[in-house]
Design an enzyme around this catalytic site. Structure first.
Site, PDB file in Angstrom:
ATOM      1  N   GLY A 133     109.049  18.812  51.952  1.00 41.46           N
ATOM      2  CA  GLY A 133     107.880  19.554  52.428  1.00 41.46           C
ATOM      3  C   GLY A 133     107.968  21.048  52.228  1.00 41.46           C
ATOM      4  O   GLY A 133     108.615  21.520  51.297  1.00 41.46           O
ATOM      5  N   LEU A 193     105.242  12.027  49.820  1.00 40.43           N
ATOM      6  CA  LEU A 193     105.614  13.407  49.500  1.00 40.43           C
ATOM      7  C   LEU A 193     107.115  13.571  49.216  1.00 40.43           C
ATOM      8  O   LEU A 193     107.960  13.208  50.037  1.00 40.43           O
ATOM      9  CB  LEU A 193     105.214  14.332  50.663  1.00 40.43           C
ATOM     10  CG  LEU A 193     105.475  15.828  50.434  1.00 40.43           C
ATOM     11  CD1 LEU A 193     104.645  16.366  49.287  1.00 40.43           C
ATOM     12  CD2 LEU A 193     105.212  16.609  51.707  1.00 40.43           C
ATOM     13  N   ASP A 194     107.441  14.142  48.044  1.00 45.93           N
ATOM     14  CA  ASP A 194     108.817  14.482  47.660  1.00 45.93           C
ATOM     15  C   ASP A 194     109.757  13.273  47.700  1.00 45.93           C
ATOM     16  O   ASP A 194     110.960  13.415  47.919  1.00 45.93           O
ATOM     17  CB  ASP A 194     109.379  15.601  48.555  1.00 45.93           C
ATOM     18  CG  ASP A 194     108.561  16.882  48.423  1.00 45.93           C
ATOM     19  OD1 ASP A 194     108.014  17.114  47.327  1.00 45.93           O
ATOM     20  OD2 ASP A 194     108.481  17.646  49.395  1.00 45.93           O
ATOM     21  N   ALA A 195     109.198  12.092  47.491  1.00 49.80           N
ATOM     22  CA  ALA A 195     110.012  10.882  47.596  1.00 49.80           C
ATOM     23  C   ALA A 195     110.030  10.064  46.307  1.00 49.80           C
ATOM     24  O   ALA A 195     110.568   8.961  46.279  1.00 49.80           O
ATOM     25  CB  ALA A 195     109.519  10.020  48.748  1.00 49.80           C
TER      26      ALA A 195
END
Lengths: 296, 296, 296, 296
Positions: free
Chosen positions: C213, C239-241
């Protein structure tokens, strides 16, 4: 015990100090040292702009101090008083070898490494005792002439209180400067975290804050990270969340299984623990809140 | 001796091969393996465009081979013959634990590390014997149940012939797969370099080709480099110039004295030697001229 | 467009394939290539023991293939069919230069870096267009002769739909092989993540999974980590995964402020994005679930 | 020119000093600063035990100094005089932006990188001019609004005198704080090395002292090293032997051709040069003999 081995460059009095920052602190401290002709062998300073805190570590050549370490402490009290009531400071005599107690389980790589370093004179401490919840590492400990205490742990976590109490007694009987969880694999109860606050050091086999808790290499494999790591940190009540002393990583790729990661990770764990422990023992680590200042 | 510990994923037959490159080699080799239903657990290939040479390493699950390793070797001879007379190949049975003999002097950090790894089952070999030109490391060796042979070396290099001869006899009596110079600090005579060619492994405490020869950390200090390193390489007659298996470095700065570099360098020496030795023992290293292909 | 610059070692047909593992796959593929005399310039294989999946990447010298790339694809279909219905494969012609579109915001370090690499011929793609939600990077883009499209984003995230729709149209008009979020700082809506699945690449300024994040360097400072990093990954709805392509880290210490970390982190972000993007463009990255196989 | 961009934490007066070590130096300097209420933002100290030399760098918050930088210099003269005649010191005003001139040839990666950093405000200097012995990099330089001077070099090294003289004139016309050889590929004549002593900075594409001179990646390939590197150093008359400011390395393996190494090495060259140059420009580098003290 006074040990020349601990001080290759000669005995040193090591002053560490943290206080609210303001102009003139370095001048006050170094003028104090200059007044009696003290020679500063190594000096570290840090002004933290975010917290407004000042940190320093000064190694003074003992042979240039015309009085003993107690007198040095007593004289410095006046300097410290001028720096405000929040000031925290210590003077450590490098001629007094420090003591470490190790907590272990079944995995021996960190223990082997620390025993080897102690034997080589590379660890600035004596290993006073090793405490294990299994017997696997008793023999190697005892061949180094170090007592091994076996404290079995019940399977049920709820019943482990007496075992932890026994560990506490054994540890405390040595008044150690460092309680090292060398892959101990047991979560210390909150009261022991507090009891050994600032002295209990853990090696966690991940690059924290990633992969807190159990089976971090397995977590790393599942997530597909390209580097794995290890973290040496002070133990606090919140799991794997204490102030970090040292971390390092090693590259892995898709071809590395969890088994490979476990093996490769050991090389990082050994070195990160040994490095963090040495810094702690040499009074190079100052804790402030959740962060550390490391004058390495 | 057949050891399950050496093969966590099960016993493997490891084929290594080097030959002049041409189309169809991989097809020839893998078709040979596919014909008897062999399962390839791990495969490495390398076509060297500069030398026109082809290299491969194939780990075949032993349980998928419907005959023994000797039969496998005998059948593969025909495949190899088709690849030309320069072809060099071997099949190594991972179920046969390999043997290492260590040569040491006074400094124990590499020895401690290898003993620890052997004890933990991390080294894919047994340490058959340790030979030292000083007695410093006899005790730690023997507490691990490994014989230590003391071969004193005369001060005058010209008179060291008989001592080297004695070392040769002791080493050869174990028919080792690896002769490890674990900070042996003696330059092997040319005839021993040739005698143990491809089996003698040294750890040099610099990032070669920088700082060949004696006192490399001192040389590094004088030159003011910002990283120091270590190099694991095969021993050849030219000093510190043999094929490199593995290297690594660690950051230093102006504050690091030669003494600091020696201590920090040990962490790199340990890991680089252990890693290079493991790759050698697992038949991951193929030498071609002065370069190595490492299927790590 | 056929470009020699894209293929320093000559034009190559790059086969990538993933399928359930079983004996004989390598033999089947390489025999197919050997039959028409194809020369394999570079070969990567990986058997994933945990998932039971097999992956390969083969670079075949185009001049040794006696027919065109379409014929190669058509002939290979029979081989692939034998490997089972789950088999996924592609053949990429390195002679066809790939196309990238970049999404940016205000921070220019990744854009500058990619423009410099494109100019030097180091990026195996043309940058077709740059799309920014601010005008800051328009001039530098246009001096490189690349069109810059300004798509302002409303403050209210709920009202950004039309802006994202405009971005989608602009991007899709170039049919890019890579949609690069070069510090775009906007979370892509789920439908765009799916629309560009396997082609949208992000650079996140932390060593994921730590510090997902916003403001990761600030999070890193607060936690007191000793290394900061960057992660290049495929964009997915979470998100960001998404699957990680590449990561790297750099050492920091207590003396580094958040501002210092931001500056030092940029060096890692640049390199990690450039490396990950190059691997993607050269068909070196095979995605399987949440993990990647990178034949670098 | 006074630039806020150069001093994110506010304008600073940076004192650097080297002198023979003796007790009381730090006290003398910091008492001097404390007397007028100066606030030290960042302090570095180093006592070199081998050479007996003392080094310091002190950043004083300009707003806490109740007089100008000239007055500060004039007052400090008395302190410095007490530290002995060998004492060397400077006070640098971070509010005065520094100037750099770049020398280039055909390869643009370091130039692109520095231009990008200058544009982003990340380089604490203005690039006053770029001088090239080829025209390849003229356009990219001029699109950044920076003058490019083309000085062709004759093929015969013996006839290059006038060209070097022209370069000297162009460089000197800007009175630069740094003369950056950004892959200039020409050996500076001794008189220019001396003329720009302490200001001329080179990036060499190897981990010095390995692979001095031409084609270092080729040398590295032939030797089979497992890491390649880059070195940022001050230029002296002896080729590639000046004091090292910064070095870094990247891992390579047998699969990397010379072409691969050249490409991968560029990532290290860019970062090492940018880092070394920034430290030089921020007065973080103190040279003593052949070594540097870097207060990074």
């Amino acid at each position: 015990m006074v040990s020349a081995a601990a001080t290759p460059d000669g005995r040193q009095y090591v002053l560490t100090l943290g206080c609210p920052d303001r102009p003139g602190i370095i001048a006050a401290i170094t003028s104090f040292i200059a007044e009696f002709g003290g020679s500063i062998v190594e000096a570290g300073y840090h002004s933290d702009l975010e917290t407004g805190w000042f940190f320093t570590r000064q190694s003074i050549k003992a042979s240039t101090v015309p009085f003993g370490v107690e007198e040095l402490r007593s004289r410095f009290e006046r300097v410290a008083a001028d720096l405000g009531p929040e000031t925290e400071w210590q003077v450590h005599d490098s001629g007094v070898r420090r003591r470490a107690v190790l907590l272990v389980s079944k995995e021996g790589h960190c223990l082997h490494d620390l025993l080897g370093r102690a034997t080589s004179g590379e660890l600035p401490a004596t290993i006073e005792a090793v405490i294990g919840n299994h017997l696997d590492l008793a023999a190697i400990t005892e061949t180094h002439g170090i007592p091994f205490h076996h404290v079995p742990f019940p399977k049920d976590p709820a019943e482990r209180g007496p075992a932890f109490e026994r560990v506490r007694e054994l540890v405390d009987s040595h008044s150690p400067d460092a309680v090292v969880l060398a892959r101990f694999m047991q979560v210390l109860p909150e009261r022991l975290c507090e009891h050994w606050a600032g002295r209990a050091i853990n090696i966690h086999h991940s690059f924290l804050p990633s992969f807190v808790g159990a089976r971090p290499y397995h977590q790393a494999f599942v997530r597909g990270v390209k580097l794995i790591g290890a973290t040496c940190h002070y133990v606090t009540a919140e799991l794997d969340a204490g102030p970090i002393i040292e971390q390092d990583v090693i590259r892995v790729d898709h071809a590395d299984s969890v088994t490979d990661m476990v093996r490769e990770g050991r090389d990082i764990e050994r070195v990160v623990l040994a490095r963090g422990l040495r810094w702690h023992l040499e009074s190079r680590v100052l804790v402030h809140g959740r962060r550390t200042v490391v004058f390495s």
